[in-house]
Design a protein around this motif. Structure first.
Motif, short mmCIF file in Angstrom:
data_model
loop_
_atom_site.label_atom_id
_atom_site.label_comp_id
_atom_site.label_asym_id
_atom_site.label_seq_id
_atom_site.Cartn_x
_atom_site.Cartn_y
_atom_site.Cartn_z
N ALA A 125 52.57 -19.77 -38.81
CA ALA A 125 52.23 -20.69 -37.72
C ALA A 125 51.22 -21.73 -38.18
CB ALA A 125 51.70 -19.91 -36.52
N MET A 126 50.27 -21.29 -39.01
CA MET A 126 49.26 -22.23 -39.49
C MET A 126 49.88 -23.25 -40.45
SD MET A 126 45.84 -19.88 -39.88
CE MET A 126 44.60 -21.18 -39.91
N ALA A 136 41.35 -19.52 -40.17
CA ALA A 136 41.58 -18.21 -39.55
C ALA A 136 40.29 -17.40 -39.47
CB ALA A 136 42.65 -17.45 -40.32
N ASP A 137 39.44 -17.56 -40.50
CA ASP A 137 38.21 -16.76 -40.55
C ASP A 137 37.01 -17.49 -40.00
OD1 ASP A 137 39.51 -14.61 -41.74
OD2 ASP A 137 39.41 -15.59 -43.70
N ARG A 138 37.22 -18.71 -39.56
CA ARG A 138 36.08 -19.45 -39.00
C ARG A 138 35.87 -19.09 -37.54
NH1 ARG A 138 36.15 -25.65 -40.85
NH2 ARG A 138 34.63 -25.68 -39.14
N ASP A 139 34.63 -19.29 -37.09
CA ASP A 139 34.32 -18.99 -35.69
C ASP A 139 35.14 -19.90 -34.78
OD1 ASP A 139 32.55 -17.22 -36.70
OD2 ASP A 139 30.74 -18.19 -35.94
N LEU A 140 35.63 -19.30 -33.70
CA LEU A 140 36.53 -19.96 -32.78
C LEU A 140 36.02 -21.34 -32.34
CD1 LEU A 140 39.09 -19.65 -31.04
CD2 LEU A 140 37.74 -18.32 -29.42
N ASN A 141 36.70 -22.37 -32.81
CA ASN A 141 36.44 -23.78 -32.46
C ASN A 141 35.09 -24.33 -32.93
OD1 ASN A 141 38.92 -23.99 -31.12
ND2 ASN A 141 38.03 -23.23 -29.22
#
Lengths: 247, 470
Positions: A125-126, A136-141
Motif C-alpha cells: 500500500a505504501m 511506517a515507524d514514524r509517529d502518527l502524522n
C-alpha cells in the motif's frame, strides 16, 4: 438495500445551525462526490456522518448497513465500516503509524492482526502511494508534510478497508503529483476493495482519474442539485454561481 | 516476547502489587517503632556493623535530630517517625538460589516476575524484602570478569571494606538534608556494585525492593562504582502493597562514574499510595564519563526525588529522562539536579509529567554551571499533560550560571488531551477510553523507549491502570 441512508439530517456547531435537512443515499460500492462553495457545510456533513461530538444532530437520522447509527459513537461507526479521511489529520506523538493501523485493525475486528501479512500489505500500500517505508515507524502524522499526511490517511483507508470512506478535501493543498498519487490509492480502493466513497471536494482535480456515479451540490447546508458525472464538467466550466443564486 | 505473553501481562491489575503477606507470625523480626538512640544501636547490632559504622549511625542520628524539615515542597506532616518501624526482616539469611528463599517471600517475587526476568534478561539480581536482601546472585560469566555485585552488608566485612568506607555517604553526606541523616542512622540492605576497569557488562543488573511490612520504613543503600572505561546498566524496581498507615522510603543511591566510564541507572517506582518516598540519588562523573538516568515515578503519596549529578571531569555528560504520573491523593515533586564543574561538560534533561484526578505534579530542577565549566551546554525540556481540570502541574526550574560561554536551552509545555485527537483516533475504531490511554502512552513513549522491554511493558500497564482509575 442502500449502504448509507441519510434522512432530513440537520446539524449545528456551537449552537449555529449548519446542515438543514440533508437527504443522501449511497449504494454499496458506489462513488459519490459532494461539491460546493466554501462554507457550504461540506466538512460538517463529513464530521456529522462520522459522529464528531462537537457537531450536534438537531434533526433527521443516519442509517448505515440497515442499522440506525445516529446516536452511535465514532468508534462504533468505524467498526460498522465507516471511515473519514480528515482534512487536517491530527498529530499523535509516540504512536507509530504502523502500530496505530495494526491496533485500529485489531480493535475493529476483535482479532489479533498477524504481523507478517500485515507488514506485506503495508509495504504494497505504501508503494502504491509512493510513501517512503520509514514513515511506517514514524509517529502518527508528527512532522509529516501536508502531502504525507493525506497519503497516510489514504493508507489507513486501504489498510482498514471500510465499506464507506468519506474523503474530506483530501486533495486540498497538494501538488499535482501528490493528487495523482492519492487518486491512485482511491482508485485501488474502488476497484480492489469495492468500497463506497463520498468524496468531498471543491476542486475537481482528484476526480479526473476516477469513476464517479453521482454528484451532489451542497449550498448553505442544503443539497441543491444531484446528478451524474456531467455535473463536474459544468462546475469546471462555470463554477457554483448558478447554484448559489438559486439558493 | 510472543503476543500471547504480552496479552497476559496486559491483563494485570492492581492486585499484582497490592497483595500482602501477613508478618505477624514468628518468622519476622520487627524493631520497636520510633527513632531513638537505643533503636539505632539495636539496628546496628542486628547488622553486626563494624565499629566505625555504629559510630557513624549515632552521629547521623544526632544530625537528624538537629536538622529542620525542608521548608519547601509537598507536606509530609502526616509522616510520624514515632510510628515507623525502621527495621523489619525475615528470620532467614540471604540466599543465592531462589529455591532456598522462604516460600512466601519467593512467591512475592515470582508474582512480580523477578526470577523469570533474571533467567531471561539480567546479568544479576538482588531482591530486598523489607529491610534485608533475601536473594542476591550474579551470573557466573559476569562474576568471572571481576564484577562485584553483592549486598552492602557483606561488602562491608569483605575485601571491599576499605572501598566502601571511602565512598559510603561521601557523595550524599548525612548533613545534606534531614532524611539523608535519617538514612545514615538506620540504613539497611541495598547493593554494592563494582565494575573493574574496561569491563563492559552487556546485560543489566537489577535490584528489586519490596516493602511489605505495614507502618515500616525501607532505607536501602545502593553504592555503585564503575571504574575507568567500564560500562554498566543498573535497574532498580520498587513496589509495596497499600496500607492505611504511612510507610516511608528513604533510600540513598551513590554512583561513581570514573574516567571514560558509562552508567545507566533505570528506575520504575511503583510504591503504594500510603508511601512517603524521600529518596536521594547522586552521581559523580569524572572525565569523559557518561551518566544516564531513566526514571519512571508512578506510586507514593508524596515524593521528593531529584537524581543529581556532579559533572566533575572535562567532557563528562549527563542525560536524564523521567516521567511522573500523579493521580488522586498524590503530590509528586520530582526533577533533576546537575552541577557542572568540568570544561565542555553537557547535560540533557527531559522531563514529562502526567496529572489526573486532582493529583499534583511538580517539576523541580536545578542546573548550576560553575566558574570552571567553560563551554558547558545544558538543554532542559519539560512537558506536562493534564488529564482534567482539577489536577495541578507546576514547573520550578532554577539555574545558576557563573561562566559567560555557556549554551543553555530551556523549554516548558503544558497541554491537555485535545478532543480533536480523541475523535481522530475514535474515527479509526478505537473506543474513547483506549484513545485517551493511547495518547497518554504516546506522551510517555520517549521514556518507555529508554527502558528494557519488560519495564516498558510494565510502565504501559501502570499507565493503563492509572487511566482506568484502578
Amino acid at each position: 438495500m442502500a449502504l448509507l441512508e441519510v434522512n432530513g439530517l440537520s446539524a449545528a456547531v456551537d449552537g449555529q445551525p449548519i446542515l438543514q435537512g440533508i437527504d443522501l443515499t449511497i449504494e454499496e460500492g458506489s462513488t459519490h462526490v459532494l461539491m460546493g462553495p466554501n462554507g457550504a457545510g461540506k466538512s460538517t456533513l463529513g464530521f456529522a456522518l462520522m459522529g464528531n461530538p462537537r457537531y450536534e444532530i438537531t434533526g433527521g437520522s443516519i442509517r448505515f448497513g440497515g442499522e440506525e447509527i445516529t446516536e452511535l459513537s465514532a468508534d462504533k461507526r468505524a467498526k460498522a465500516g465507516m471511515f473519514l479521511s480528515f482534512q487536517n489529520p491530527v498529530e499523535v506523538p509516540g504512536v507509530s503509524l504502523s502500530n496505530f493501523i495494526r491496533n485500529a485493525e485489531h480493535m475493529q475486528t476483535g482479532q489479533p492482526v498477524k504481523l507478517f501479512g500485515f507488514q506485506k500489505q503495508m509495504k504494497s500500500a505504501m508503494e502504491l502511494l509512493s510513501m517512503d517505508e520509514t514513515y511506517a515507524d514514524r509517529d502518527l502524522n508528527v512532522g509529516f508534510s501536508g502531502g504525507e499526511k493525506k497519503k497516510a490517511e489514504i493508507l489507513q483507508m486501504l489498510m482498514l478497508k471500510p465499506r464507506l470512506a468519506i474523503l474530506d478535501e483530501t486533495d486540498s493543498g497538494l501538488d499535482v503529483d501528490a493528487v495523482r498519487t492519492v487518486s491512485q490509492g482511491v482508485r485501488a480502493f474502488q476497484q480492489e476493495g469495492h468500497g463506497a466513497l463520498l468524496i468531498i471536494t471543491h476542486s475537481t482535480r482528484i476526480l479526473e482519474a476516477l469513476h464517479v456515479d453521482t454528484v451532489h451540490i451542497l449550498v448553505k447546508g442544503r443539497i441543491v442539485e444531484t446528478g451524474d458525472a456531467a455535473l463536474i464538467e459544468e462546475i469546471n466550466a462555470r463554477g457554483f454561481e448558478r447554484f448559489t443564486q438559486e439558493a | 516476547m510472543s503476543g500471547q505473553e504480552k496479552q497476559t501481562v496486559a491483563d494485570v491489575d492492581r492486585t499484582l502489587y497490592d497483595f500482602k503477606d501477613d508478618e505477624s507470625g514468628s518468622s519476622f523480626y520487627r524493631i520497636e517503632e520510633g527513632l531513638t538512640r537505643d533503636i539505632v544501636l539495636q539496628v546496628s547490632e542486628e547488622k553486626h556493623d563494624p565499629d566505625w559504622m555504629r559510630d557513624f549511625r549515632l552521629k547521623c542520628l544526632e544530625i537528624y535530630q538537629n536538622t529542620p524539615m525542608v521548608p519547601w515542597g509537598p507536606s509530609i506532616e502526616a509522616l510520624d517517625m514515632d510510628r515507623i518501624a525502621t527495621y523489619v526482616r525475615h528470620k532467614s539469611d540471604m540466599k543465592t538460589s531462589w529455591e532456598d528463599v522462604p516460600e512466601e517471600i519467593k512467591n512475592t517475587f515470582e508474582r512480580l516476575g523477578i526470577p523469570k526476568a533474571e533467567r531471561e534478561s539480567l546479568a544479576g539480581v538482588g531482591a530486598q524484602y523489607d529491610s534485608e536482601l533475601v536473594y542476591h546472585n550474579v551470573r557466573e560469566e559476569v562474576a568471572q570478569t571481576g564484577v562485584v555485585y553483592t549486598d552492602l552488608e557483606s561488602a562491608l566485612r569483605g575485601e571491599y571494606a576499605e572501598m566502601i568506607r571511602a565512598h559510603f555517604m561521601h557523595l550524599v553526606p548525612p548533613t545534606d538534608h534531614k532524611f539523608a541523616a535519617l538514612h545514615g542512622a538506620v540504613w539497611s540492605g541495598g547493593s554494592f556494585v563494582y565494575v573493574p576497569k574496561g569491563v563492559h557488562v552487556d546485560i543489566p543488573l537489577q535490584s528489586y525492593f519490596r516493602l511489605n511490612a505495614k507502618g515500616a520504613g525501607q532505607f536501602e543503600h545502593t553504592l555503585i562504582i564503575v571504574d575507568e572505561g567500564a560500562d554498566l546498566h543498573f535497574i532498580e524496581g520498587c513496589s509495596a502493597p497499600k496500607y492505611n498507615v504511612a510507610n516511608l522510603h528513604a533510600g540513598c543511591v551513590e554512583l561513581y562514574v570514573k574516567k571514560g566510564a558509562k552508567l545507566r541507572y533505570s528506575t520504575i517506582e511503583n510504591w503504594s499510595k500510603n508511601m512517603y518516598n524521600l529518596n536521594t540519588k547522586r552521581a559523580l562523573v569524572e572525565e569523559d564519563g557518561i551518566m544516564e538516568w531513566v526514571s519512571g515515578s508512578f506510586g507514593s503519596a508524596v515524593s521528593y526525588l531529584y537524581p543529581s549529578t556532579i559533572l566533575k571531569g572535562a567532557r563528562s555528560r549527563m542525560d536524564y529522562t523521567g516521567i511522573t504520573f500523579s493521580g488522586e491523593g498524590q503530590d509528586l515533586d520530582t526533577g533533576a539536579k546537575v552541577v557542572m564543574q568540568g570544561e565542555d561538560t553537557s547535560c540533557v534533561i527531559s522531563s514529562k509529567s502526567i496529572t489526573k484526578s486532582g493529583g499534583i505534579g511538580t517539576y523541580r530542577s536545578s542546573v548550576m554551571i560553575g566558574r570552571t565549566a567553560h563551554r558547558a551546554r545544558a538543554s532542559i525540556s519539560c512537558d506536562s499533560l493534564m488529564l482534567d481540570s482539577i489536577s495541578r502541574t507546576d514547573t520550578i526550574p532554577a539555574m545558576e550560571v557563573l561562566t559567560d560561554d555557556a549554551d543553555i536551552g530551556h523549554e516548558a509545555r503544558v497541554g491537555r488531551i485535545s478532543d480533536e485527537a480523541v475523535f481522530y483516533l475514535m474515527s479509526r475504531g478505537v473506543p474513547e477510553a483506549d484513545a485517551r490511554a493511547m495518547i497518554v502512552a504516546g506522551f510517555a513513549d520517549s521514556v518507555s523507549k529508554e527502558l528494557p522491554l519488560e519495564y516498558a511493558v510494565e510502565m504501559n500497564n501502570l499507565i493503563k491502570l492509572e487511566m482506568s482509575g484502578g
